[in-house]
Motif scaffolding. Structure first.
Motif, PDB file in Angstrom:
ATOM      1  N   ASP A   1       0.861  -1.180   0.000  1.00  0.00           N
ATOM      2  CA  ASP A   1       0.000   0.000   0.000  1.00  0.00           C
ATOM      3  C   ASP A   1       0.898   1.231   0.000  1.00  0.00           C
ATOM      4  OD1 ASP A   1      -1.823   2.025   0.415  1.00  0.00           O
ATOM      5  OD2 ASP A   1      -2.400   1.366   2.432  1.00  0.00           O
ATOM      6  N   PHE A   2       0.821   2.008  -1.066  1.00  0.00           N
ATOM      7  CA  PHE A   2       1.701   3.169  -1.195  1.00  0.00           C
ATOM      8  C   PHE A   2       1.428   4.245  -0.150  1.00  0.00           C
ATOM      9  CE2 PHE A   2       2.004   1.225  -5.393  1.00  0.00           C
ATOM     10  CZ  PHE A   2       3.379   1.179  -5.526  1.00  0.00           C
ATOM     11  N   GLU A   3       0.291   4.184   0.514  1.00  0.00           N
ATOM     12  CA  GLU A   3      -0.035   5.175   1.541  1.00  0.00           C
ATOM     13  C   GLU A   3       0.736   4.955   2.839  1.00  0.00           C
ATOM     14  OE1 GLU A   3      -1.877   7.927   0.934  1.00  0.00           O
ATOM     15  OE2 GLU A   3      -1.896   7.172  -1.117  1.00  0.00           O
ATOM     16  N   VAL A   4       1.468   3.847   2.961  1.00  0.00           N
ATOM     17  CA  VAL A   4       2.231   3.605   4.188  1.00  0.00           C
ATOM     18  C   VAL A   4       3.395   4.574   4.335  1.00  0.00           C
ATOM     19  CG1 VAL A   4       1.598   1.171   4.306  1.00  0.00           C
ATOM     20  CG2 VAL A   4       3.758   1.819   3.265  1.00  0.00           C
ATOM     21  N   TYR A   5       3.667   5.355   3.303  1.00  0.00           N
ATOM     22  CA  TYR A   5       4.744   6.350   3.422  1.00  0.00           C
ATOM     23  C   TYR A   5       4.490   7.269   4.612  1.00  0.00           C
ATOM     24  CZ  TYR A   5       1.932  10.249   1.717  1.00  0.00           C
ATOM     25  OH  TYR A   5       0.989  11.234   1.596  1.00  0.00           O
ATOM     26  N   SER A   6       3.226   7.473   4.956  1.00  0.00           N
ATOM     27  CA  SER A   6       2.882   8.375   6.063  1.00  0.00           C
ATOM     28  C   SER A   6       3.283   7.796   7.420  1.00  0.00           C
ATOM     29  CB  SER A   6       1.386   8.675   6.042  1.00  0.00           C
ATOM     30  OG  SER A   6       0.642   7.481   6.206  1.00  0.00           O
ATOM     31  N   LEU A   7       3.614   6.509   7.470  1.00  0.00           N
ATOM     32  CA  LEU A   7       4.036   5.894   8.728  1.00  0.00           C
ATOM     33  C   LEU A   7       5.518   6.119   9.026  1.00  0.00           C
ATOM     34  CD1 LEU A   7       2.201   2.458   8.396  1.00  0.00           C
ATOM     35  CD2 LEU A   7       1.468   4.465   9.687  1.00  0.00           C
TER      36      LEU A   7
END
Length: 115
Positions: free
Chosen positions: A48-54
């Protein structure tokens, strides 16, 4: 990044140059950051490319997205095992991160490292 088997050695193309599998993984890990790959491995594995926010490290949003994209790409290409081996055997890495990579490797691939 094309690949083709040749005499049981895989070659990858990056920026127009032909490199071996090990060189390719090492180049990608240098771009991602070995510590980042090991620390966030299970997040990246979700693809999931949105995990960058972690990612908590002090990087720009663009840098976090790029690192996440490259890490997910390595996993999708089936190179996670090679990446974890690279990190576990790295000489200039925090011993805690090396142990983390060995632990993840053992859990994911059901193999023990003799390092």
């Amino acid at each position: 990044m094309l690949q083709y088997p040749c005499n049981a050695v895989e070659y990858y193309y990056i920026a127009g140059a032909e490199v071996t599998r090990e060189e390719y993984v090492d180049m990608m890990l240098r771009k991602i950051g070995k510590e980042i790959f090991a620390k966030y491995y299970y997040d990246f594995r979700r693809l999931d490319f949105e995990v960058y926010s972690l990612i908590n490290e002090n990087y720009t949003e663009k840098s976090k997205k790029r690192r996440t994209s490259l890490a997910i790409s390595l996993i999708r290409q089936g190179l996670a095992e090679d990446a974890l081996l690279n990190i576990a055997s790295a000489k200039k890495i925090d011993p805690v991160i090396a142990r983390l990579a060995r632990s993840i490797y053992s859990c994911e691939f059901h193999k023990e490292l003799g390092i």
